[in-house]
Design a protein around this motif. Structure first.
Motif, PDB file in Angstrom:
ATOM      1  N   UNK A 110      26.008   7.851  66.486  1.00 40.32           N
ATOM      2  CA  UNK A 110      25.957   7.316  67.963  1.00 40.32           C
ATOM      3  C   UNK A 110      25.329   8.814  68.710  1.00 40.32           C
ATOM      4  N   UNK A 111      24.395   8.127  69.609  1.00 42.73           N
ATOM      5  CA  UNK A 111      23.563   9.261  70.282  1.00 42.73           C
ATOM      6  C   UNK A 111      23.783   9.036  71.696  1.00 42.73           C
ATOM      7  N   UNK A 112      23.656   9.724  72.802  1.00 42.27           N
ATOM      8  CA  UNK A 112      23.800   9.607  73.969  1.00 42.27           C
ATOM      9  C   UNK A 112      22.533  10.378  75.033  1.00 42.27           C
ATOM     10  N   UNK A 113      22.308  10.082  76.079  1.00 44.92           N
ATOM     11  CA  UNK A 113      21.568  10.788  77.013  1.00 44.92           C
ATOM     12  C   UNK A 113      22.367  11.370  78.197  1.00 44.92           C
ATOM     13  N   UNK A 114      22.230  12.377  78.547  1.00 42.55           N
ATOM     14  CA  UNK A 114      23.179  12.990  79.486  1.00 42.55           C
ATOM     15  C   UNK A 114      22.451  14.349  80.236  1.00 42.55           C
ATOM     16  N   UNK A 115      22.823  14.873  81.444  1.00 44.62           N
ATOM     17  CA  UNK A 115      22.460  15.943  81.946  1.00 44.62           C
ATOM     18  C   UNK A 115      22.985  17.218  81.178  1.00 44.62           C
ATOM     19  N   UNK A 116      22.244  18.182  81.121  1.00 50.98           N
ATOM     20  CA  UNK A 116      22.464  19.594  80.388  1.00 50.98           C
ATOM     21  C   UNK A 116      23.964  19.980  80.845  1.00 50.98           C
ATOM     22  N   UNK A 117      24.430  19.607  82.159  1.00 49.43           N
ATOM     23  CA  UNK A 117      25.438  20.318  82.707  1.00 49.43           C
ATOM     24  C   UNK A 117      26.669  19.755  82.010  1.00 49.43           C
ATOM     25  N   UNK A 118      26.583  18.433  81.498  1.00 48.33           N
ATOM     26  CA  UNK A 118      27.680  17.951  80.778  1.00 48.33           C
ATOM     27  C   UNK A 118      27.734  18.185  79.449  1.00 48.33           C
ATOM     28  N   UNK A 119      26.842  19.073  78.886  1.00 49.37           N
ATOM     29  CA  UNK A 119      26.798  19.017  77.483  1.00 49.37           C
ATOM     30  C   UNK A 119      28.300  19.559  76.788  1.00 49.37           C
ATOM     31  N   UNK A 120      28.739  20.513  77.533  1.00 50.73           N
ATOM     32  CA  UNK A 120      30.170  20.888  77.120  1.00 50.73           C
ATOM     33  C   UNK A 120      31.377  19.769  76.810  1.00 50.73           C
ATOM     34  N   UNK A 148      10.984   9.098  79.898  1.00 45.46           N
ATOM     35  CA  UNK A 148      11.000   8.958  81.578  1.00 45.46           C
ATOM     36  C   UNK A 148      12.118   9.620  82.257  1.00 45.46           C
ATOM     37  N   UNK A 149      13.186   9.748  81.640  1.00 39.68           N
ATOM     38  CA  UNK A 149      14.522  10.303  82.087  1.00 39.68           C
ATOM     39  C   UNK A 149      14.254  12.042  82.372  1.00 39.68           C
ATOM     40  N   UNK A 150      13.629  12.722  81.255  1.00 36.85           N
ATOM     41  CA  UNK A 150      13.223  13.950  81.404  1.00 36.85           C
ATOM     42  C   UNK A 150      12.363  14.228  82.665  1.00 36.85           C
ATOM     43  N   UNK A 151      11.355  13.741  82.868  1.00 31.79           N
ATOM     44  CA  UNK A 151      10.655  13.418  83.923  1.00 31.79           C
ATOM     45  C   UNK A 151      11.209  13.497  85.257  1.00 31.79           C
ATOM     46  N   UNK A 152      11.907  12.553  85.427  1.00 28.66           N
ATOM     47  CA  UNK A 152      12.621  12.320  86.452  1.00 28.66           C
ATOM     48  C   UNK A 152      13.653  13.193  86.835  1.00 28.66           C
ATOM     49  N   UNK A 153      14.525  13.858  85.773  1.00 26.28           N
ATOM     50  CA  UNK A 153      15.407  14.691  86.036  1.00 26.28           C
ATOM     51  C   UNK A 153      14.713  16.149  86.456  1.00 26.28           C
ATOM     52  N   UNK A 157      15.517  18.493  89.731  1.00 23.34           N
ATOM     53  CA  UNK A 157      16.151  19.801  89.488  1.00 23.34           C
ATOM     54  C   UNK A 157      17.281  19.655  88.445  1.00 23.34           C
ATOM     55  N   UNK A 158      17.239  18.567  87.688  1.00 23.09           N
ATOM     56  CA  UNK A 158      18.379  18.602  86.385  1.00 23.09           C
ATOM     57  C   UNK A 158      17.610  18.507  85.363  1.00 23.09           C
ATOM     58  N   UNK A 159      18.226  18.657  84.042  1.00 29.16           N
ATOM     59  CA  UNK A 159      17.837  18.684  82.698  1.00 29.16           C
ATOM     60  C   UNK A 159      18.141  17.654  82.165  1.00 29.16           C
ATOM     61  N   UNK A 160      17.658  16.744  81.554  1.00 31.73           N
ATOM     62  CA  UNK A 160      18.146  15.637  80.414  1.00 31.73           C
ATOM     63  C   UNK A 160      18.351  16.045  79.163  1.00 31.73           C
ATOM     64  N   UNK A 161      19.157  15.812  78.301  1.00 27.05           N
ATOM     65  CA  UNK A 161      19.405  16.191  77.001  1.00 27.05           C
ATOM     66  C   UNK A 161      19.795  14.901  76.171  1.00 27.05           C
ATOM     67  N   UNK A 162      19.542  14.964  74.929  1.00 26.74           N
ATOM     68  CA  UNK A 162      19.849  13.893  74.006  1.00 26.74           C
ATOM     69  C   UNK A 162      20.780  14.548  73.042  1.00 26.74           C
ATOM     70  N   UNK A 163      21.943  13.739  72.952  1.00 23.96           N
ATOM     71  CA  UNK A 163      22.893  14.537  71.909  1.00 23.96           C
ATOM     72  C   UNK A 163      23.255  13.505  70.812  1.00 23.96           C
ATOM     73  N   UNK A 164      23.492  13.746  69.778  1.00 23.00           N
ATOM     74  CA  UNK A 164      23.847  13.101  68.595  1.00 23.00           C
ATOM     75  C   UNK A 164      24.995  13.460  67.748  1.00 23.00           C
TER      76      UNK A 164
END
Length: 165
Positions: A110-120, A148-153, A157-164
């Motif tokens: 399972x992977x997911x894309x989310x904003x850095x602020x929700x990492x924890x 695409x999401x990284x550029x838009x984020x 003013x946000x940072x997109x991350x990919x988590x696994x």
């Protein structure tokens, strides 16, 4: 308003269940309003948190959807703003992961894309930020969405991350 009243009460309880077709319709409307992708959800993949004390009104939802034979995506996680910080999102994620892991002998990663602020929020479930090498092994759809999401984020003013897992 009903959901607001139930979420203000700390004694209200909720349960997690598989989605119905009407849940999918409601979830798509919410996702569209929140500028999230409403297209990939279905009753087969979506799970819903419902208010046990208030006519089973929807408090939140999420899904794990298949990307390919080796990968699935935790996506479309949403909890009504007035219902947050009550464990609803965590309960949805746990129910989704439990269902996913019990669905087959060797479940896809399972992977997911989310904003850095929700990492924890995702770390207690065993998720970590994917390395650049791991990103390259994920399906093209996730790689493109991440780029695409990284550029838009960034523009927002946000940072997109990919988590696994």
């Amino acid at each position: 308003l009903m959901a607001l009243i139930s979420c203000v009460s700390l004694t209200s309880s909720f349960s997690i269940r598989d989605a119905t077709d009407s849940d999918v319709t409601e979830a798509r409307k919410i996702l569209f309003q929140e500028k999230m992708n409403p297209l990939s959800i279905s009753a087969k993949t979506l799970m819903v948190a419902c208010d046990d004390e208030n006519d089973q009104s929807m408090l939140g939802f999420g899904q794990i959807r298949s990307l390919d034979e080796q990968h699935s995506e935790l996506a479309s996680l949403y909890v009504l703003p007035e219902c947050r910080k009550r464990g609803i999102g965590s309960a949805i994620v746990q129910a989704l992961l439990d269902r996913h892991r019990s669905s087959t002998k060797d479940p896809p990663q399972v992977c997911l894309l989310t904003l850095k602020r929700t990492e924890n929020f995702y770390k207690p479930f065993g998720f970590r930020i994917a390395s650049k090498e791991e990103l390259k092994t994920l399906p093209n759809t996730i790689q493109l969405e991440y780029k695409a999401g990284t550029a838009i984020s960034f523009l927002l003013g946000n940072e997109l991350i990919c988590m696994v897992e």
